[in-house]
Design an enzyme around this catalytic site. Sequence first.
Site, PDB file in Angstrom:
ATOM      1  N   SER A 177       0.827  -1.201   0.000  1.00  0.00           N
ATOM      2  CA  SER A 177       0.000   0.000   0.000  1.00  0.00           C
ATOM      3  C   SER A 177       0.868   1.260   0.000  1.00  0.00           C
ATOM      4  CB  SER A 177      -0.967  -0.040   1.188  1.00  0.00           C
ATOM      5  OG  SER A 177      -1.974   0.918   1.032  1.00  0.00           O
ATOM      6  N   ASP A 409      -9.014  -4.970  -5.891  1.00  0.00           N
ATOM      7  CA  ASP A 409      -8.582  -3.870  -5.032  1.00  0.00           C
ATOM      8  C   ASP A 409      -8.751  -2.526  -5.730  1.00  0.00           C
ATOM      9  OD1 ASP A 409      -7.392  -2.277  -3.134  1.00  0.00           O
ATOM     10  OD2 ASP A 409      -5.339  -2.903  -3.625  1.00  0.00           O
ATOM     11  N   HIS A 435      -6.145  -6.112  -1.488  1.00  0.00           N
ATOM     12  CA  HIS A 435      -4.975  -5.314  -1.136  1.00  0.00           C
ATOM     13  C   HIS A 435      -3.871  -6.208  -0.566  1.00  0.00           C
ATOM     14  CE1 HIS A 435      -3.906  -1.142  -1.047  1.00  0.00           C
ATOM     15  NE2 HIS A 435      -3.591  -1.128   0.227  1.00  0.00           N
TER      16      HIS A 435
END
Length: 488
Positions: A177, A409, A435
């Site tokens: 991320s 995602d 994710h």
Amino acid sequence: MKIQLLLWFSFFFVISHDFIIVESRMPHLRTNSLSSSSNSKTYLTQNAIWFNQTLDHFSPTDHSRFQQRFYEFLDYFKAPDGPIFLKICGEESCYGIPNDYTSVLAKKFGAAIVTLEHRYYGKSSPFDTLSTENLRYLSSKQALFDLAAFRQFYQDSLNKKLNRSKTDNPWFVFGVSYAGALSAWFRLKFPHSTCGSLASSAVVQAVYNFTDYDKQIGESAGPDCKSALQETTKLVEEKLASDKTAVKRLFGAALLKNDGDFLYFVADAAVTVFQYGNPDILCTPMVEAKKAGKNLLDTYASYVKDYYLGTFGVRVQTYDRQYLKRTVLSENSADRLWWFQVCTEVAYFQVAPVNDSIRSSKVDTRYHLDLCRNVFGEDVYPDVDGTNLYYGGTKLAGSKIVFTNGSQDPWRLASKQTSSPDMPSYIISCHNCGHGTDLRGCPQSPSRLEGDAKNCSSPDAVQKVREQIIQHIDLWLSECQDGGRNDN
């Protein structure tokens, strides 16, 4: 202010493990982070060590320092020449080294794993109060220099422990991320310090109006679930206009006085299941309720209270702008800190598209800008163009970076999804691939030990990408170990 002088014995923290601090829980950050309970199996280690970090890497005269927390795991390390995996901790308190797929890779390659807590988050704050003025050193640029300084500190410490000098182990960087973006940016800006990078679900493209986020939620949901969610949004808006107190109580969110904050909370509660690989928890009851002619508002509110606030553990107050104004440092400060980074660097404003949106159209650009100014002051504005100019966005001119994304995602649309020379990109396609699927497995909450992929709807799709990752790591580490410079 918690600035402290560099202690002469800091080099021995790595060696002796003095001043260990063990934490017990990980808070949820609503945009990018992983909620997970703490136990001996979830983490490889929770023994904290401390490093005295430079406060301002861009000032030649200010030599202030602060204590930054880090962790090391050496069980798989093949001393003295084994690789070192730097697992970047992102926008949350870092309570240890998670036992995800990185541990499998470390065992395979005989690597040590080290994790550095991001400045300001968790126990690594330079200040006791988080006023806007005190947050001026909170940025991705400072964080990258933190990683570079820590990397040199740790290498020097290891050399001292092994009674050698001027020797570099091969380093490889990992992140998911925002931490995935830092992983890619670290390789980009400090190529001499690492042999390569895995940028998992890496949000390298700062986006002012992130309408594609909502569009991806619609695609991931499928037509039936999407239709049910859109109808629910209309019902929420209607009820908000006629009896806002009642509808906020229905969702367990009566403390959200600002209607925009409430609508953002309602939208965010839905997207979480797609982001973290749990779509059926929401879509199954919503589609069934719509087909049976049941009250969609009640069905959705039950999901929000039972799963989003209950099982997933989100706190309603994290959506309250009055709460975000709190400047006293606490274990829940990550919400204010991440919003500051959003409001100054990357935006990622999750706004409703003009047509066919799922979230309320009232969650628009003005809502986000008003929140930024209300919480941090009139002069705060996201420098999205500057961020993309500095790093390159999805056109970053890096090398030896692996990009991975899950097909469901919504954050993948801010990542690099197209392969380029020396920067391969892979999409893991399956019904619940979200994710960080490559490192976390499916779903991502609760966490899966060693990133177990058996709960993914297509484990083979995950394994195929993991095999590609292993090949790249093997090649790039070999090039370092064979005498090639890290910046080749």
